[in-house]
Design a protein around this motif. Structure first.
Motif, PDB file in Angstrom:
ATOM      1  N   ARG A  63       9.984 -28.875 -15.863  1.00 29.21           N
ATOM      2  CA  ARG A  63      10.259 -30.174 -16.098  1.00 29.21           C
ATOM      3  C   ARG A  63       9.145 -31.180 -16.335  1.00 29.21           C
ATOM      4  O   ARG A  63       8.150 -30.985 -15.625  1.00 29.21           O
ATOM      5  CB  ARG A  63      11.407 -30.871 -15.091  1.00 29.21           C
ATOM      6  CG  ARG A  63      12.731 -30.422 -15.029  1.00 29.21           C
ATOM      7  CD  ARG A  63      13.586 -30.875 -16.393  1.00 29.21           C
ATOM      8  NE  ARG A  63      14.572 -30.885 -16.439  1.00 29.21           N
ATOM      9  CZ  ARG A  63      15.523 -29.727 -16.593  1.00 29.21           C
ATOM     10  NH1 ARG A  63      14.641 -28.820 -17.246  1.00 29.21           N
ATOM     11  NH2 ARG A  63      16.788 -29.744 -16.876  1.00 29.21           N
ATOM     12  N   ALA A  65       8.217 -35.592 -16.800  1.00 29.36           N
ATOM     13  CA  ALA A  65       8.673 -36.580 -16.679  1.00 29.36           C
ATOM     14  C   ALA A  65       7.421 -37.636 -17.229  1.00 29.36           C
ATOM     15  O   ALA A  65       6.265 -37.666 -16.316  1.00 29.36           O
ATOM     16  CB  ALA A  65       9.151 -37.538 -15.457  1.00 29.36           C
ATOM     17  N   ARG A  68       5.408 -44.309 -16.568  1.00 32.06           N
ATOM     18  CA  ARG A  68       6.071 -45.600 -16.524  1.00 32.06           C
ATOM     19  C   ARG A  68       5.000 -46.755 -16.890  1.00 32.06           C
ATOM     20  O   ARG A  68       5.595 -47.880 -16.842  1.00 32.06           O
ATOM     21  CB  ARG A  68       6.976 -46.086 -15.123  1.00 32.06           C
ATOM     22  CG  ARG A  68       7.973 -45.068 -15.436  1.00 32.06           C
ATOM     23  CD  ARG A  68       8.805 -45.100 -14.084  1.00 32.06           C
ATOM     24  NE  ARG A  68       8.082 -44.148 -13.069  1.00 32.06           N
ATOM     25  CZ  ARG A  68       8.436 -43.878 -11.963  1.00 32.06           C
ATOM     26  NH1 ARG A  68       9.510 -44.529 -11.519  1.00 32.06           N
ATOM     27  NH2 ARG A  68       7.910 -42.956 -11.237  1.00 32.06           N
ATOM     28  N   VAL A 215       4.709 -36.190  -8.620  1.00 32.55           N
ATOM     29  CA  VAL A 215       6.161 -35.920  -7.979  1.00 32.55           C
ATOM     30  C   VAL A 215       6.161 -36.336  -6.574  1.00 32.55           C
ATOM     31  O   VAL A 215       7.198 -36.479  -6.060  1.00 32.55           O
ATOM     32  CB  VAL A 215       6.073 -34.339  -8.243  1.00 32.55           C
ATOM     33  CG1 VAL A 215       7.541 -34.014  -7.594  1.00 32.55           C
ATOM     34  CG2 VAL A 215       6.185 -33.777  -9.631  1.00 32.55           C
ATOM     35  N   ALA A 247      14.925 -29.625 -12.218  1.00 29.41           N
ATOM     36  CA  ALA A 247      15.378 -30.955 -12.093  1.00 29.41           C
ATOM     37  C   ALA A 247      15.527 -31.622 -11.012  1.00 29.41           C
ATOM     38  O   ALA A 247      15.218 -33.031 -10.976  1.00 29.41           O
ATOM     39  CB  ALA A 247      16.766 -30.799 -12.957  1.00 29.41           C
ATOM     40  N   THR A 248      15.835 -31.054  -9.963  1.00 29.16           N
ATOM     41  CA  THR A 248      16.047 -31.455  -8.639  1.00 29.16           C
ATOM     42  C   THR A 248      14.958 -32.184  -8.079  1.00 29.16           C
ATOM     43  O   THR A 248      14.804 -32.961  -7.442  1.00 29.16           O
ATOM     44  CB  THR A 248      16.785 -30.486  -7.691  1.00 29.16           C
ATOM     45  OG1 THR A 248      18.008 -30.356  -8.298  1.00 29.16           O
ATOM     46  CG2 THR A 248      16.840 -31.357  -6.167  1.00 29.16           C
ATOM     47  N   ILE A 250      11.709 -32.723  -9.513  1.00 31.00           N
ATOM     48  CA  ILE A 250      11.074 -33.647 -10.362  1.00 31.00           C
ATOM     49  C   ILE A 250      11.782 -35.047  -9.777  1.00 31.00           C
ATOM     50  O   ILE A 250      11.077 -35.995 -10.089  1.00 31.00           O
ATOM     51  CB  ILE A 250      11.084 -33.658 -11.913  1.00 31.00           C
ATOM     52  CG1 ILE A 250      10.038 -34.422 -12.317  1.00 31.00           C
ATOM     53  CG2 ILE A 250      12.224 -34.009 -12.480  1.00 31.00           C
ATOM     54  CD1 ILE A 250       9.683 -33.822 -13.540  1.00 31.00           C
ATOM     55  N   LYS A 251      12.706 -35.133  -9.475  1.00 27.93           N
ATOM     56  CA  LYS A 251      13.560 -36.558  -9.038  1.00 27.93           C
ATOM     57  C   LYS A 251      13.031 -37.117  -7.766  1.00 27.93           C
ATOM     58  O   LYS A 251      12.930 -37.946  -7.336  1.00 27.93           O
ATOM     59  CB  LYS A 251      15.032 -36.130  -8.749  1.00 27.93           C
ATOM     60  CG  LYS A 251      15.717 -36.227 -10.083  1.00 27.93           C
ATOM     61  CD  LYS A 251      17.369 -36.025  -9.855  1.00 27.93           C
ATOM     62  CE  LYS A 251      18.147 -35.853 -11.223  1.00 27.93           C
ATOM     63  NZ  LYS A 251      19.638 -35.735 -11.007  1.00 27.93           N
ATOM     64  N   VAL A 252      12.099 -36.164  -6.929  1.00 22.74           N
ATOM     65  CA  VAL A 252      11.411 -36.686  -5.716  1.00 22.74           C
ATOM     66  C   VAL A 252      10.500 -37.822  -5.950  1.00 22.74           C
ATOM     67  O   VAL A 252      10.188 -38.770  -5.374  1.00 22.74           O
ATOM     68  CB  VAL A 252      10.770 -35.662  -5.062  1.00 22.74           C
ATOM     69  CG1 VAL A 252       9.822 -36.295  -3.948  1.00 22.74           C
ATOM     70  CG2 VAL A 252      11.700 -34.563  -4.619  1.00 22.74           C
ATOM     71  N   ALA A 253       9.958 -37.949  -7.362  1.00 23.34           N
ATOM     72  CA  ALA A 253       9.019 -38.911  -7.923  1.00 23.34           C
ATOM     73  C   ALA A 253       9.853 -40.170  -7.679  1.00 23.34           C
ATOM     74  O   ALA A 253       9.187 -41.320  -7.828  1.00 23.34           O
ATOM     75  CB  ALA A 253       8.803 -38.447  -9.429  1.00 23.34           C
ATOM     76  N   ASP A 254      11.127 -40.394  -7.828  1.00 28.35           N
ATOM     77  CA  ASP A 254      11.876 -41.657  -7.834  1.00 28.35           C
ATOM     78  C   ASP A 254      11.617 -42.073  -6.420  1.00 28.35           C
ATOM     79  O   ASP A 254      11.834 -43.401  -6.428  1.00 28.35           O
ATOM     80  CB  ASP A 254      13.268 -41.329  -8.211  1.00 28.35           C
ATOM     81  CG  ASP A 254      13.637 -40.904  -9.473  1.00 28.35           C
ATOM     82  OD1 ASP A 254      12.498 -41.091 -10.359  1.00 28.35           O
ATOM     83  OD2 ASP A 254      14.531 -40.266  -9.973  1.00 28.35           O
ATOM     84  N   GLN A 255      11.243 -41.338  -5.441  1.00 22.80           N
ATOM     85  CA  GLN A 255      11.359 -41.955  -3.879  1.00 22.80           C
ATOM     86  C   GLN A 255       9.976 -42.452  -3.732  1.00 22.80           C
ATOM     87  O   GLN A 255       9.787 -43.214  -2.676  1.00 22.80           O
ATOM     88  CB  GLN A 255      11.656 -40.788  -3.088  1.00 22.80           C
ATOM     89  CG  GLN A 255      12.989 -40.055  -3.373  1.00 22.80           C
ATOM     90  CD  GLN A 255      13.075 -38.978  -2.342  1.00 22.80           C
ATOM     91  OE1 GLN A 255      12.483 -38.889  -1.127  1.00 22.80           O
ATOM     92  NE2 GLN A 255      14.007 -38.068  -2.705  1.00 22.80           N
TER      93      GLN A 255
END
Length: 276
Positions: A63, A65, A68, A215, A247-248, A250-255
């Motif tokens: 994955r 991302a 931003r 990440v 996918a799960t 890489i969402k750690v990056a949101d934290q």
């Protein structure tokens, strides 16, 4: 008879003319910025591998991302390919910067690693030669990298790191952790560097997760916390499909609150083939 000149525009007309010019300039700048973003994203798409190897006993997923900030792209990358001796080469890295120059340098790093890996299967040699090559090119940029050689038949794993985030692992028996292998400086910094390697033998089915610092690390979020969270997710989701697990993770990056780009490469090893 003296001619009469046209009446000068009033303040309202002058304001409209000025606003019109500003709008035209803003639209032109927006179009230019959009073109730059589309160019950078197209470059990045072509720099990442279009497909990942399909080998018996192994499942691989990845994955990416985008950043931003800036052009919404960056220098994070991953790769997986079959090496000259039939083993699997795995790489993930992070080039400094978030612009077209970073993407171009990322392409040079990835291409260099692939080419060198077709002449030697030793990760120490791969990173060492790539480092010297990048320095000789005089780009003035550097890149972190983690390079692995995995031999599914012999269950041997060799790891070498160049200033990069450690990988995370989990096994079928319920264990998980962070592989704090010794490493050297980033690629493109010190000529003649000899990168240390770590040898492992996999004795049971397992999952390896390679990732970039985007990440797991943020301005107020330490890398240790991010890596610990990834290790927990990998342990809990050990039986998940690698694509779902990537996918799960890489969402750690949101934290983390990090605006950097991020990449994840997941490899599942199903164990040695059965008899017959």
């Amino acid at each position: 008879m003296r001619g009469h000149s046209a009446d000068p525009p009033d303040d309202g007309q002058q304001l409209l003319v000025t606003l019109g010019r500003l709008v035209d300039q803003a639209l032109a700048q927006t179009k230019l910025q959009r073109a730059r973003v589309e160019l950078a994203m197209a470059l990045q798409r072509h720099m990442l591998p279009p497909a990942l190897p399909d080998l018996p006993g192994l499942s691989i997923a990845a994955r990416y991302a985008p950043s931003r900030d800036g052009l919404d792209v960056g220098g994070d990358w991953y790769d997986a390919f079959v090496m000259m001796d039939g083993s699997l080469g795995l790489a993930i890295g992070d080039v400094q910067g978030h612009d077209v120059e970073a993407i171009a340098f990322m392409g040079q790093v990835r291409t260099s690693l692939r080419a060198i890996a077709q002449t030697t299967s030793d990760p120490r040699e791969v990173l060492g030669r790539a480092n010297n090559l990048l320095i000789s090119m005089g780009c003035g940029l550097f890149a972190t990298c983690c390079f692995l050689r995995f031999d599914p038949a012999g269950r041997d794993l060799t790891v070498s790191r160049a200033g990069h985030v450690p990988m995370v692992w989990a096994t079928a028996s319920g264990r998980s952790g962070i592989a704090l292998d010794r490493g050297g400086p980033p690629l493109g910094v010190l000529p003649g560097e000899l990168y240390p390697v770590t040898h492992r033998r996999l004795t049971e089915p397992g999952v390896l997760v390679l990732l970039t610092d985007g990440v797991v690390e943020g301005p107020t979020y330490p890398m240790e916390s991010g890596l610990a969270e990834v290790a927990r997710l990998v342990q809990v989701g050990f039986d998940a499909d690698p694509d779902v697990l990537a996918a799960t993770v890489i969402k750690v990056a949101d934290q983390t609150g990090h605006s950097d780009d991020a990449a994840v490469l997941v490899v599942r090893y199903d164990g040695p083939p059965g008899p017959g």
